[in-house]
Structure formats: C-alpha cells, structure tokens
Write a protein that holds these residues in place. Structure first.
Motif, short mmCIF file in Angstrom:
data_model
loop_
_atom_site.label_atom_id
_atom_site.label_comp_id
_atom_site.label_asym_id
_atom_site.label_seq_id
_atom_site.Cartn_x
_atom_site.Cartn_y
_atom_site.Cartn_z
N ALA A 1 -60.58 -70.15 78.55
CA ALA A 1 -61.27 -71.44 78.45
C ALA A 1 -60.30 -72.60 78.56
O ALA A 1 -60.61 -73.64 79.14
N SER A 2 -59.09 -72.46 77.97
CA SER A 2 -58.09 -73.52 78.06
C SER A 2 -56.73 -72.96 77.72
O SER A 2 -56.60 -71.92 77.07
N ILE A 3 -55.70 -73.66 78.18
CA ILE A 3 -54.33 -73.29 77.88
C ILE A 3 -53.49 -74.55 77.84
O ILE A 3 -53.69 -75.46 78.64
N GLU A 4 -52.60 -74.63 76.86
CA GLU A 4 -51.73 -75.80 76.76
C GLU A 4 -50.40 -75.39 76.16
O GLU A 4 -50.29 -74.38 75.45
N SER A 5 -49.36 -76.16 76.47
CA SER A 5 -48.05 -75.93 75.91
C SER A 5 -47.94 -76.64 74.57
O SER A 5 -48.40 -77.77 74.40
N VAL A 6 -47.31 -75.97 73.60
CA VAL A 6 -47.10 -76.55 72.28
C VAL A 6 -45.68 -76.22 71.82
O VAL A 6 -45.00 -75.38 72.39
N ASN A 7 -45.26 -76.91 70.77
CA ASN A 7 -43.94 -76.76 70.17
C ASN A 7 -42.85 -77.32 71.09
O ASN A 7 -43.11 -77.73 72.22
N LEU A 8 -41.64 -77.33 70.60
CA LEU A 8 -40.53 -77.99 71.27
C LEU A 8 -40.32 -77.47 72.69
O LEU A 8 -40.16 -76.27 72.90
N LEU A 9 -40.35 -78.40 73.66
CA LEU A 9 -40.09 -78.09 75.07
C LEU A 9 -41.00 -76.97 75.59
O LEU A 9 -40.62 -76.19 76.46
N GLY A 10 -42.22 -76.91 75.06
CA GLY A 10 -43.18 -75.92 75.54
C GLY A 10 -42.82 -74.49 75.21
O GLY A 10 -43.15 -73.56 75.97
N LEU A 11 -42.16 -74.29 74.07
CA LEU A 11 -41.75 -72.94 73.67
C LEU A 11 -42.95 -71.98 73.62
O LEU A 11 -42.84 -70.81 73.97
N SER A 12 -44.11 -72.47 73.17
CA SER A 12 -45.28 -71.61 72.97
C SER A 12 -46.45 -72.09 73.82
O SER A 12 -46.52 -73.24 74.24
N LYS A 13 -47.39 -71.18 74.04
CA LYS A 13 -48.64 -71.50 74.72
C LYS A 13 -49.80 -71.26 73.75
O LYS A 13 -49.81 -70.28 73.00
N LEU A 14 -50.74 -72.16 73.78
CA LEU A 14 -51.97 -72.03 72.98
C LEU A 14 -53.11 -71.76 73.95
O LEU A 14 -53.43 -72.60 74.79
N ILE A 15 -53.71 -70.58 73.83
CA ILE A 15 -54.70 -70.12 74.80
C ILE A 15 -56.01 -69.87 74.08
O ILE A 15 -56.06 -69.12 73.09
N VAL A 16 -57.09 -70.49 74.55
CA VAL A 16 -58.43 -70.29 73.99
C VAL A 16 -59.20 -69.39 74.94
O VAL A 16 -59.32 -69.69 76.14
N LEU A 17 -59.72 -68.29 74.41
CA LEU A 17 -60.39 -67.27 75.21
C LEU A 17 -61.82 -67.05 74.70
O LEU A 17 -62.07 -67.10 73.50
N LYS A 18 -62.73 -66.82 75.61
CA LYS A 18 -64.09 -66.42 75.27
C LYS A 18 -64.18 -64.90 75.40
O LYS A 18 -63.78 -64.32 76.42
N ASN A 19 -64.71 -64.28 74.40
CA ASN A 19 -64.74 -62.82 74.33
C ASN A 19 -65.89 -62.27 75.14
O ASN A 19 -66.97 -62.01 74.63
N ARG A 20 -65.67 -62.08 76.42
CA ARG A 20 -66.69 -61.50 77.30
C ARG A 20 -66.64 -60.00 77.21
O ARG A 20 -65.73 -59.36 77.73
N ARG A 21 -67.58 -59.41 76.51
CA ARG A 21 -67.63 -57.94 76.45
C ARG A 21 -69.08 -57.50 76.33
O ARG A 21 -69.94 -58.22 75.85
N ALA A 22 -69.33 -56.27 76.78
CA ALA A 22 -70.69 -55.73 76.73
C ALA A 22 -71.08 -55.43 75.30
O ALA A 22 -70.25 -55.07 74.49
#
Length: 230
Positions: free
Chosen positions: A209-230
């Motif tokens: 759903a979204s992704i962004e860089s966080v923490n100093l110099l983009g050390l980490s990524k924050l990823i929001v996911l929708k749980n598409r499963r049967a």
C-alpha cells in the motif's frame, strides 16, 4: 493511502553490492542469547536512533484505529505508548529479559489494553484471523526463518487486514559499507545484515500500500501491506 509501486531499484544501484560469503543462518537460540545480552542496554543503543521509525509506524496505526493489534518483536516495549488506547494490544517476543522491560512499560500505561507474552512468532498460538493489524518493528531481519514468520503473520492477520513492516533492507546508498562490516558479526548481534526487499517483500502476493524511508539517512523502510489471502 496510495498504493506504492516500489521496486528493488528503489534501494540503490546493484553496483553497490560486492561479492561476499553468505551470512551464517540465525538460530532461535542465537537470537535469544543476543537479546539477553542486549536487554540492559537496548534502549540506550537503539532507542533514540530508531525512534523516528517507531513513531511513524505508530502514527500509521493510530490512523487505522484497529480493534486488535499484534506487535511482533515487542522488545522492551518502546512503541507501546504510541499505539491507540482503544486497540486491544498484544506484544510477543523471544527474549524474556526484553519482555520484563516491556511489562514494566505496559503497567505504566493503565489507559491501554496491553498483554505481553513470551512466544515464537514463527509458530504462534493464535487462531486464524485474530488481529486487524500486525506490526513488525525491526524484527523481520532478526528472525531465524523469515518466510515462516511471514506465513504465520499472514495467517493470524485478518483477510484485508494491515501488516506494517519496519526494517532495514540491503542496498541503501548510504549504508552498504556498514552492511558489509556487520556480516561477520551477525550471529553475535542477532541481526541479518544482507536482507533484500525483493526477496522478503516483493516475492509475496500481498499488496504494497505504501513505502517510505525513515530514520537517519534512510536506514530503514516503513512498508504498509494489505493482507491479501484466501
């Protein structure tokens, strides 16, 4: 939240990679030992430096206002105070020493509904679809078997629920030298430095759903996911 079409190219050019031996696989016992050593100093070493990512993760959760929330790898409970007090919150971790500190923080938050439990996130005791939202702050690269963890959190997250991953991934333009330096010490710190977005995120059929860089110099990524499963 707009859907992101993030690709592996977003994590720096392939030319930054160098040939090296594969990292030694992490073990459950090794991770537990590492965090037993780190527990007394974890907040000092990783509290403030990784706090911007935790704050942003909690901000996303507050916007979602989930009725039920699971934090995988709750650690010393640094994110607990920032979650919505209307959510039923469960935190799990493999380190009993870290959990003792998380329980202290939970007791200091009487307006929150918080339960903290010792549990292996790769094989939990929760029923299918138990949680509206699952967060994984800085834990995906320290679990011994990431694929099993992903399978398990997707099982216990409700269909169309939200999974929020906060983690370091290999390929950052600024951090690739540090990744190489960490490789030989990965088992000692309970950390897998060579951890790739395309393998751990894009290889699964959930929706980014979204992704962004966080923490100093983009050390980490924050990823929001929708749980598409049967």
């Amino acid at each position: 939240m707009k859907e992101s079409r993030a690709r592996s190219e977003d994590f720096g050019p392939p030319s930054l990679s160098v040939e090296s031996k594969p990292e030694r696989a992490l073990s459950e016992a090794g991770v537990a030992r590492a965090y037993k050593r780190l527990a007394p100093v974890y907040d000092l070493l990783f509290g403030q430096v990784l706090e911007p990512g935790r704050r942003r993760m909690a901000e996303i959760v507050r916007k979602l206002q989930p009725a039920s929330l699971l934090e995988v790898g709750v650690g010393t409970g640094l994110a607990l105070a920032h979650y919505p007090h209307t959510s039923r919150i469960v935190g799990i971790d493999l380190s009993r020493e870290m959990l003792e500190r998380a329980r202290e923080r939970a007791r200091a938050l009487p307006d929150h509904q918080i339960t903290v439990e010792y549990m292996n996130a790769e094989r939990t005791s929760f029923a299918d679809g138990s949680f509206d939202c699952v967060t994984l702050p800085y834990v995906l690269s320290v679990t011994p078997r990431p694929a099993e963890l992903v399978r398990e959190i997707r099982r216990i997250c409700k269909p169309d629920g939200t999974i929020v991953v906060l983690n370091h991934f290999s390929g950052s333009r600024f951090w690739w030298l540090m990744e190489r330096a960490f490789r030989s010490a990965a088992e000692h710190v309970g950390f897998r430095s060579d951890f790739r977005y395309e393998e751990q995120i894009l290889s699964h059929d959930w929706q980014v759903a979204s992704i962004e860089s966080v923490n100093l110099l983009g050390l980490s990524k924050l990823i929001v996911l929708k749980n598409r499963r049967a």
